[in-house]
Design a protein around this motif. Structure first.
Motif, PDB file in Angstrom:
ATOM      1  N   ILE A 137       0.437  -1.228  -0.165  1.00 38.59           N
ATOM      2  CA  ILE A 137       0.014  -0.270  -0.450  1.00 38.59           C
ATOM      3  C   ILE A 137       0.770   1.219   0.094  1.00 38.59           C
ATOM      4  N   ASP A 138       2.022   1.350   0.657  1.00 36.01           N
ATOM      5  CA  ASP A 138       2.804   2.229   0.767  1.00 36.01           C
ATOM      6  C   ASP A 138       3.554   2.629  -0.931  1.00 36.01           C
ATOM      7  N   ALA A 139       4.148   1.688  -1.331  1.00 35.56           N
ATOM      8  CA  ALA A 139       4.412   1.506  -2.870  1.00 35.56           C
ATOM      9  C   ALA A 139       3.154   2.435  -3.697  1.00 35.56           C
ATOM     10  N   LEU A 140       2.575   1.935  -3.451  1.00 33.49           N
ATOM     11  CA  LEU A 140       0.878   2.474  -4.569  1.00 33.49           C
ATOM     12  C   LEU A 140       0.657   3.678  -4.239  1.00 33.49           C
ATOM     13  N   ALA A 141       1.025   4.192  -2.749  1.00 39.22           N
ATOM     14  CA  ALA A 141       1.137   5.652  -2.010  1.00 39.22           C
ATOM     15  C   ALA A 141       1.963   6.083  -3.366  1.00 39.22           C
ATOM     16  N   ALA A 142       3.311   5.870  -2.866  1.00 43.84           N
ATOM     17  CA  ALA A 142       4.611   6.705  -3.703  1.00 43.84           C
ATOM     18  C   ALA A 142       4.233   6.598  -4.960  1.00 43.84           C
ATOM     19  N   LEU A 143       4.423   6.095  -5.918  1.00 44.40           N
ATOM     20  CA  LEU A 143       3.735   5.516  -7.249  1.00 44.40           C
ATOM     21  C   LEU A 143       2.387   6.431  -7.887  1.00 44.40           C
ATOM     22  N   SER A 144       1.799   6.759  -6.899  1.00 45.23           N
ATOM     23  CA  SER A 144       0.577   6.887  -7.258  1.00 45.23           C
ATOM     24  C   SER A 144       0.604   8.650  -7.334  1.00 45.23           C
ATOM     25  N   ARG A 145       1.602   9.346  -6.364  1.00 39.76           N
ATOM     26  CA  ARG A 145       2.483  10.346  -5.885  1.00 39.76           C
ATOM     27  C   ARG A 145       3.540  10.869  -7.312  1.00 39.76           C
ATOM     28  N   GLY A 146       3.766   9.790  -7.988  1.00 36.76           N
ATOM     29  CA  GLY A 146       4.894  10.146  -8.865  1.00 36.76           C
ATOM     30  C   GLY A 146       6.066  10.023  -9.013  1.00 36.76           C
ATOM     31  N   ASN A 147       6.449   8.482  -8.596  1.00 39.24           N
ATOM     32  CA  ASN A 147       7.180   8.438  -7.915  1.00 39.24           C
ATOM     33  C   ASN A 147       7.608   7.141  -8.766  1.00 39.24           C
ATOM     34  N   VAL A 148       8.507   7.032  -9.130  1.00 40.54           N
ATOM     35  CA  VAL A 148       9.335   5.658  -9.721  1.00 40.54           C
ATOM     36  C   VAL A 148      10.458   4.747  -9.338  1.00 40.54           C
ATOM     37  N   ILE A 149      10.568   3.324  -9.289  1.00 43.79           N
ATOM     38  CA  ILE A 149      11.312   2.159  -8.656  1.00 43.79           C
ATOM     39  C   ILE A 149      12.029   2.341  -9.541  1.00 43.79           C
ATOM     40  N   VAL A 150      13.220   1.832  -9.304  1.00 42.62           N
ATOM     41  CA  VAL A 150      15.001   2.123  -9.990  1.00 42.62           C
ATOM     42  C   VAL A 150      15.192   0.846  -9.460  1.00 42.62           C
ATOM     43  N   ARG A 151      15.009   0.219 -10.266  1.00 44.18           N
ATOM     44  CA  ARG A 151      15.571  -1.657 -10.013  1.00 44.18           C
ATOM     45  C   ARG A 151      17.066  -1.540 -10.131  1.00 44.18           C
ATOM     46  N   LEU A 152      18.231  -1.815  -9.330  1.00 39.29           N
ATOM     47  CA  LEU A 152      19.238  -1.590 -10.424  1.00 39.29           C
ATOM     48  C   LEU A 152      19.909  -2.495 -11.497  1.00 39.29           C
ATOM     49  N   ASP A 153      19.463  -3.243 -11.387  1.00 38.50           N
ATOM     50  CA  ASP A 153      20.264  -4.337 -12.579  1.00 38.50           C
ATOM     51  C   ASP A 153      18.924  -5.779 -12.652  1.00 38.50           C
ATOM     52  N   ASP A 154      19.163  -6.806 -13.652  1.00 36.75           N
ATOM     53  CA  ASP A 154      18.113  -8.082 -13.981  1.00 36.75           C
ATOM     54  C   ASP A 154      18.141  -8.949 -13.310  1.00 36.75           C
ATOM     55  N   GLY A 155      19.464  -9.233 -12.484  1.00 36.54           N
ATOM     56  CA  GLY A 155      20.282 -10.123 -12.241  1.00 36.54           C
ATOM     57  C   GLY A 155      19.784  -9.974 -10.615  1.00 36.54           C
ATOM     58  N   SER A 156      19.141  -8.688  -9.506  1.00 42.09           N
ATOM     59  CA  SER A 156      18.782  -9.095  -8.232  1.00 42.09           C
ATOM     60  C   SER A 156      17.734  -8.488  -8.135  1.00 42.09           C
ATOM     61  N   ASP A 157      16.626  -8.397  -7.025  1.00 42.61           N
ATOM     62  CA  ASP A 157      15.402  -8.322  -6.708  1.00 42.61           C
ATOM     63  C   ASP A 157      15.449  -7.026  -6.006  1.00 42.61           C
ATOM     64  N   ALA A 158      16.877  -6.252  -5.781  1.00 44.92           N
ATOM     65  CA  ALA A 158      17.149  -4.774  -5.514  1.00 44.92           C
ATOM     66  C   ALA A 158      16.542  -3.426  -5.925  1.00 44.92           C
ATOM     67  N   CYS A 159      15.310  -3.198  -5.172  1.00 43.14           N
ATOM     68  CA  CYS A 159      14.252  -1.892  -5.875  1.00 43.14           C
ATOM     69  C   CYS A 159      14.218  -0.702  -4.949  1.00 43.14           C
ATOM     70  N   VAL A 160      14.244   0.406  -5.630  1.00 44.67           N
ATOM     71  CA  VAL A 160      14.464   1.901  -5.018  1.00 44.67           C
ATOM     72  C   VAL A 160      12.897   2.274  -4.952  1.00 44.67           C
ATOM     73  N   LEU A 161      11.699   2.773  -3.883  1.00 41.78           N
ATOM     74  CA  LEU A 161      11.634   3.605  -4.399  1.00 41.78           C
ATOM     75  C   LEU A 161      10.970   4.833  -3.378  1.00 41.78           C
ATOM     76  N   ASP A 162      10.660   5.404  -3.689  1.00 41.19           N
ATOM     77  CA  ASP A 162      11.526   6.722  -2.959  1.00 41.19           C
ATOM     78  C   ASP A 162      12.407   7.273  -1.876  1.00 41.19           C
ATOM     79  N   GLY A 163      13.487   6.591  -2.107  1.00 41.64           N
ATOM     80  CA  GLY A 163      14.270   6.436  -1.316  1.00 41.64           C
ATOM     81  C   GLY A 163      14.237   5.314  -0.109  1.00 41.64           C
ATOM     82  N   VAL A 164      13.536   3.988  -0.390  1.00 44.07           N
ATOM     83  CA  VAL A 164      13.087   3.698   0.757  1.00 44.07           C
ATOM     84  C   VAL A 164      13.199   2.011  -0.576  1.00 44.07           C
ATOM     85  N   ARG A 165      14.155   1.256   0.066  1.00 42.81           N
ATOM     86  CA  ARG A 165      14.280  -0.033  -0.453  1.00 42.81           C
ATOM     87  C   ARG A 165      13.159  -1.174  -0.779  1.00 42.81           C
ATOM     88  N   LEU A 166      12.509  -1.501  -1.516  1.00 43.30           N
ATOM     89  CA  LEU A 166      11.208  -2.113  -2.256  1.00 43.30           C
ATOM     90  C   LEU A 166      11.762  -3.623  -1.639  1.00 43.30           C
TER      91      LEU A 166
END
Length: 102
Positions: A13-42
């Motif tokens: 729900i926090d991810a949906l809220a951040a995304l709906s405010r226009g934030n984006v998810i940054v995924r570091l690379d395909d081989g990793s599940d490391a994602c960042v959204l609004d400065g926080v690791r998803l």
């Protein structure tokens, strides 16, 4: 292939809220599940968001080389609006319990 099950509804729900405010998810690379959204690791929500078509990758020409960027789709915006309204309608203690226990 079966759809992923949400493992942490609070993060989702926090991810949906951040995304709906226009934030984006940054995924570091395909081989990793490391994602960042609004400065926080998803930690748990990315597979569900992508699998259900709520987010899609976009070309960020100003982004970092090798990183992949995702934002809400049109269906994702509609879903986020409904999900956030349903979340706010839940009693405070129920929302707190969901955050504590996933």
């Amino acid at each position: 292939m079966s759809k992923p099950i949400l493992t942490n509804r609070g993060e989702f729900i926090d991810a949906l809220a951040a995304l709906s405010r226009g934030n984006v998810i940054v995924r570091l690379d395909d081989g990793s599940d490391a994602c960042v959204l609004d400065g926080v690791r998803l930690m748990w929500s990315f597979p569900s968001l992508i699998s259900y078509g709520l987010i899609a990758e976009f070309n960020n020409v100003e982004g970092f080389s090798g990183a992949r960027y995702y934002r809400l789709t049109a269906a994702g915006h509609q879903f986020a609006h409904r999900a956030l309204a349903a979340w706010r309608a839940r009693p405070l203690l129920e929302r707190l319990a969901i955050r504590l226990f996933g």
